[in-house]
Design a protein around this motif. Sequence first.
Motif, short mmCIF file in Angstrom:
data_model
loop_
_atom_site.label_atom_id
_atom_site.label_comp_id
_atom_site.label_asym_id
_atom_site.label_seq_id
_atom_site.Cartn_x
_atom_site.Cartn_y
_atom_site.Cartn_z
N ALA A 147 0.82 -1.21 0.00
CA ALA A 147 0.00 0.00 0.00
C ALA A 147 0.85 1.26 0.00
CB ALA A 147 -0.93 -0.01 1.21
N PHE A 148 2.12 1.13 0.32
CA PHE A 148 3.00 2.29 0.34
C PHE A 148 3.96 2.30 -0.87
CE2 PHE A 148 1.38 1.93 4.55
CZ PHE A 148 1.30 3.23 5.02
N LEU A 190 12.96 0.06 -0.53
CA LEU A 190 13.32 0.49 0.81
C LEU A 190 12.46 1.64 1.30
CD1 LEU A 190 15.22 0.14 3.23
CD2 LEU A 190 16.76 1.78 2.15
N LEU A 191 12.24 2.66 0.48
CA LEU A 191 11.45 3.81 0.93
C LEU A 191 10.02 3.41 1.27
CD1 LEU A 191 12.63 6.72 -1.40
CD2 LEU A 191 13.07 6.42 1.04
N ALA A 251 5.93 2.70 5.36
CA ALA A 251 4.97 1.82 6.04
C ALA A 251 5.28 1.73 7.53
CB ALA A 251 4.97 0.45 5.39
N LEU A 252 6.56 1.59 7.86
CA LEU A 252 6.97 1.52 9.25
C LEU A 252 6.63 2.82 9.99
CD1 LEU A 252 8.49 -0.03 11.50
CD2 LEU A 252 10.61 0.98 10.59
N ALA A 253 6.89 3.96 9.34
CA ALA A 253 6.61 5.25 9.97
C ALA A 253 5.12 5.48 10.21
CB ALA A 253 7.18 6.37 9.11
N LEU A 311 3.78 -4.68 10.44
CA LEU A 311 4.31 -4.35 9.12
C LEU A 311 4.14 -5.60 8.27
CD1 LEU A 311 5.79 -1.98 7.66
CD2 LEU A 311 7.89 -3.27 8.03
N ARG A 312 3.19 -5.54 7.36
CA ARG A 312 2.79 -6.72 6.57
C ARG A 312 3.60 -6.77 5.28
NH1 ARG A 312 1.86 -10.98 4.88
NH2 ARG A 312 -0.12 -11.88 4.16
#
Length: 873
Positions: free
Chosen positions: A521-522, A533-534, A539-541, A550-551
């Motif tokens: 989704a990101f 990576l971004l 997603a983590l942020a 975090l899927r």
Amino acid sequence: MSSPVGRRAFLRHTGLATAGVAAAAAGLLPARQANAEEQRVPNLPASFYDRPGLEGMPRIDYESMPVVNVRDHGAAGDGQTPDAAAFHRAVDALDAQGGGVLYVPPGHYLFTPPPAPTREYWRRQLTNIHVVGEGESSTVVFEQPRIEGDTYPNVAGWALWDSVNISIRGMAFTWSPYQLSRNSHPHYSLTLSQQDRAQFIGVVLDQGQPGLWMNQGNGYWVVDCTLRNVSADAIHFESCTDSVAAYNYVENCYDDCVANVTNTRSTPDPSNLTGVRLVHNTVVFVPWGRGVTLGGAGQITEHNWVESVGNAGIFSTVGGFADWPAAPLYDSVVRDNTVIRGNLAQREDNAYYRFGTGGFQAGLALIMEIRGLTLERNRIYGSQVHGMAFGIQGWYGISGSDFVVRDNDIQGATGGGVQVTNNSTVAGLDLERNAMLGTTTGSVLVDGAMTGVDTAGNQVSQAPVVTGSVDGDFDGFTVVDTPLTYRDVYQDFRQAGDETGWATAPALPVKLPRHTANVRAFGARGDGRTNDLLAFEQALASLPADGGVLRVPAGRYRLDPLPDHDSSAFTRIKHHLLVSGRRNVHLRGDGAESVLSFGSADHQGLRFLDVSDCSVSGLRLELRQQPSVRRNRALLEFSAARSCVVDDVTAVRSSGPGIRIDSSRLVRVTQSRVEGAGTYGIEVAASRQVRVDGCRVSDSRDNAIETSWVGSIQCEPQYVRISGNRVDGTREGSGVGVVGGQQVVVERNEIRDTYLPGVYLYERCSNFPPKRIEITGNRLSATNTGRLTYVRGAISLDGLSEGRTSGDIAIADNTVDGTTFAGVWVGGITPISSTYSVLDRLEVTGNTFRRVGTVGVDIDDDQRTHIGELVLA
């Protein structure tokens, strides 16, 4: 005739892309034409020499030199055929031309132990010879002496004594098999003596004891070199002049890392030893020795980074070792250096040190006689005891004069900012504009005598404490309530008390947090081509402060490090994806179909730092290209972690450990696989209450599962259980390696096809000797069968030291089926180790031995005298 070298030899590795200076290498090499010019080695570009600290470095005109290829003189480079004679023939050919380039194309060039009494694998006096390879792909491999061969008090790999005007550029040197013990016979990698002009550029040294040793002589330049896993000194100048070590990277070395030492037996007057500069070097993980040492006269020590060091980060000594007479250090400058977490070994749980009266007692420690020293703009953060120590309580004091200590930043020391010990005298001290914040005792502790003191503008958290004497102005201190800019994520772990019993192991949460962030989704594509990576970072942020999931759905996610995204504060250890300062974060994948593909061998893959109640499960982690030389980076690391779980994770082709648990408490690694690790399969470093169970580790280079006291902090492993795992083969190491510990249990593991012992209790150095270790119910088959094994048992105890409390070891109910030597061996003197094991109690009972090469239990008479209580049944 020499073969064409070709430009590709230097496009891939020029000796520049090491020690954090890869940017300096990019685009600097000229393209070469496909003609006779191909037979020439390109010179280093001007930008190489233009860096600060390399002023005055002689420029070598490689392009003008004839080139001789070692392959044209019979070198096989296949890692199996001895190549020393071919190197001699190639040098002979160059000598006939007055010197030139000895070109070493890609390959593994084997150097085997020489017949006694010769101790040098390759000894040669070189004149105008320049050895040039293609970086790590041009590797010299030294074989350790065999246990059944000749035993030497020391050996040297390449001994280039009395040489003149030489260089080694873009080469790698390593030892085989795995060996990492300070208390062992010296195995020098490169040693030079009475040298006149030598340069080492982009040289990689892996293992050995010590690494690069330069004894006397002048004009040494060590630049952009990388030294890892060296059992003694890494870069060692001894009584040298006009020499420089700059832009080098040193990691996991067991004595002085970048050293300028004065041998006062050979050079009783160090005032003549001038012109040494140690600048812009990076040192991380120093389990035993010191980061940077000072000697001679006029030494410049600037812009070095020293992180996680067992003893002093920066240390002064001239003489003072064994029978070396003492002599002064003259007019030296220590400026703009950073020391993070120095003096880590000085802990109550280290049975080797006497806490408070032993060790080095500071991040920067000064001893003996000093005549003129400036300490300026240094940052000393998180020292285990004091920030700076003038003298060492219980060891050498200091007799010094003419000190300038100004603009230094000392934060978070667990003792004082500056200590002057009661065995020390200081005449002439300017103490100006220093910050000494977050000390737990007085900012300046004066137990000795100081005269000619001038103080001004110092900001401190606590007022000075004087129990000795001070003559002069000692009023220049202002007590402030300034918050620290340094944050030590390991502080709680460093200050925690001992464990007193087994804690309940953490488990995957039954109920996951409500918030889920799907990396797709990101923007993550998972196509194996796009750098995702971004998307992962975003997603983590997005996860809230109280945690989330975090899927990572099925796909191949390429993760390549990005500038300004791969660094953390107060560390030089870099990463691909960082989870920092979080709690209750859970990475969830779809098992083998969710692949994270990492691009850099020099970055940790997934790094969880300063986290709690986190987990990783259902992921496959891969390094796309595994280097041939150890890099020590893990595909998954938990560091400064609490209550975390790794479940159903597969790690493949790491450059270092597959999975690493570092300086953490309450972590479980379960039902996971590690394949083809570049060092250890699963490493448990300086951690407590850790369980490794139900895992399968295959084809690790070094020990398949390793537990020790060496990590981002140093502490005794306590309550570590390694149970129910399966080890299928090691290339150079053992099945389970144990280095120290209290309540370390190795039980019910299936271990087969290991080069070194199936279970190996050994000592990297005298710190943190073992207490209670249990080895029970394991099944070992075809273990300790490597051709170059250097210990004598499928289960081996090797050179374990005595501290305040010696080891209590139980070896019970194990089955050993198939080994070259004994079922259980305790020692001992071998081609590697130099001391017997010292134990309070050893119990060897109920074991079954089949198809052993010698005897079931091998403990010689001399060894038995070092065991307080021996129970055999």
